[in-house]
Motif scaffolding. Sequence first.
Motif, PDB file in Angstrom:
ATOM      1  N   THR A 168      -2.681   0.827  -4.368  1.00 64.05           N
ATOM      2  CA  THR A 168      -2.235  -0.550  -4.183  1.00 64.05           C
ATOM      3  C   THR A 168      -1.144  -0.812  -5.206  1.00 64.05           C
ATOM      4  O   THR A 168      -1.362  -0.645  -6.415  1.00 64.05           O
ATOM      5  CB  THR A 168      -3.391  -1.539  -4.381  1.00 64.05           C
ATOM      6  OG1 THR A 168      -4.436  -1.249  -3.449  1.00 64.05           O
ATOM      7  CG2 THR A 168      -2.912  -2.966  -4.180  1.00 64.05           C
ATOM      8  N   GLN A 221       0.836  -1.194   0.000  1.00 64.39           N
ATOM      9  CA  GLN A 221       0.000   0.000   0.000  1.00 64.39           C
ATOM     10  C   GLN A 221       0.876   1.252   0.000  1.00 64.39           C
ATOM     11  O   GLN A 221       1.929   1.283   0.617  1.00 64.39           O
ATOM     12  CB  GLN A 221      -0.918   0.024   1.231  1.00 64.39           C
ATOM     13  CG  GLN A 221      -1.814  -1.206   1.362  1.00 64.39           C
ATOM     14  CD  GLN A 221      -2.794  -1.332   0.205  1.00 64.39           C
ATOM     15  OE1 GLN A 221      -3.387  -0.346  -0.226  1.00 64.39           O
ATOM     16  NE2 GLN A 221      -2.960  -2.557  -0.311  1.00 64.39           N
ATOM     17  N   THR A 277      -4.381   7.277  -2.379  1.00 65.17           N
ATOM     18  CA  THR A 277      -4.013   5.964  -1.850  1.00 65.17           C
ATOM     19  C   THR A 277      -3.885   5.009  -3.021  1.00 65.17           C
ATOM     20  O   THR A 277      -4.615   5.136  -4.025  1.00 65.17           O
ATOM     21  CB  THR A 277      -5.061   5.441  -0.854  1.00 65.17           C
ATOM     22  OG1 THR A 277      -6.347   5.398  -1.507  1.00 65.17           O
ATOM     23  CG2 THR A 277      -5.144   6.334   0.372  1.00 65.17           C
TER      24      THR A 277
END
Length: 518
Positions: free
Chosen positions: A256, A238, A254
């Motif tokens: 991944t 992350q 944010t």
Amino acid sequence: MSLQVVAGIRFGEPRVPLVSAVTGGVADAVVLGDPGYWVEQALGTVRFHDVVRYLHERGVAGFVEIGPDRVLSSVVHDGGAQVWAASLAERDDAGARRLLAGLAEAWAHGASVEWTRLIPSGRRVVLPTYPFQHRRYWASCGAMGRGSAGHPLLESVVRLAEDAGWVLSGRVSAATSPWLADHAVSGTVLVPGAALAELVLHAGDRAGLPAIGEITFEQPLVLNGGPVDLQVSVEGGQAAVFSRTGEQWARHATATLADPAGTVEGLDGQWPPAGAQALPVGDLYDVMAGRGYEYGPMFRGLQAAWRLGEDLYAEVELPADDAQDGFAIHPALLDAALHVLITAAEDGQEVRLPFAWRDVRLLATGASALRVRLSPAGSDAFSLLAVDGEGQPVVSAAAMVSRPADASQLAGPSTGAGLLSLEWAPLSLGSALEQAWVREITFEQPLGSQRRPGRVCRYRSRAARRPCLRTGEQWARHATATLADPADGGRSGRAVAPGRSPGPPCRRSLRRHGRSRI
């Protein structure tokens, strides 16, 4: 008259073979003992070129000029031969310093120098075969375990103890990065979403995950004129991008991270594709400015655009005077690859900003121009393939989704203290006992057991604080503390401390004090 003067001089046999500039060859004792030779030496033609060529043909590669100046060192090269020359004296510098410098120069070229005659009591020191590595002994970023982030917008990088992740930090403003001022939306300068994605790609590459599985843009990063602290964190798979102008950190994206599998095909064949319909781009940026996209020269990279069915094609490039500037892919170039969507939009009155991108891969770096194909990939989504001039892939994304911008989000974060502030609370001096803040602490090894200075890092997880010390590349954990909840009803805490003798640590209870917290 000259012959008579020379005839009165006695000549000896030379100790070192002499290549004569009179004969062009080696002169023996018979030649040098002839008075006529010395008259010719003074009055005749100097055959210096013949001497140099004679030595070149016999494998001589080095020449040392004794003096009185460096007039001959520059003419010993003959037809590209690999030779060197060193001078032991100059017109204005004929002392010991020049002598030693000339000897050192000859020695560096491979000549044999008996240094023991100059320094009898010295000893030879072996030098490294690589450039000298400087090490600073005063406080610096390196002393805090930081390294260079290797990015134009980031200054330092820290790898957290126990492989907990990475933190990359820097400071950004329109003053230090003027090109960012060219990206304004509805009168507000925003860091483009392409820049946030490029930051995540850079951080992920350092962590060994060079692709983005999915990135979500939560709120715009506004530049109000002053510098903004920037931070990119990576923990596991992350990543997140934060900024701060006052005391409060704000999260902007944010993501991944992923390790991509498979290959990405390029664009082969005719360019632009046969049958593609050209789209007008002459006054594109004037039209976009009327809609709220107030882009300056750096972000006006769209050169041509076409439509073929539902697919859109475009050519984009950075301004001629602007280099790639150290980015893996310049955010202005990646942002321009999406401008064809604004050109082809049927309803272009609302301002749209990036919302989410999926499966973003950077396949090549250093591009200054791209050929772009955008294809529908669902509701309000397009896939991206950008290639270089030869059709080889540079960057791709499986889906790029945008959403209408909320004007209230473009006001920028407050520069004040934020939602939280520090206030002093009165402390009673009565006998009331306060609750313990540490439930248990375990000292695993003494901090003083290290034999050389180290770097200390305090890392706090959800339930424990772990002080660590690093003396080399390996982090060592010295203590683990379990933090107590102040509202747990005041139950007694426990601590673990090192014993006086070797063996397992002993345990003892924490004593409560009326005016202290542990």
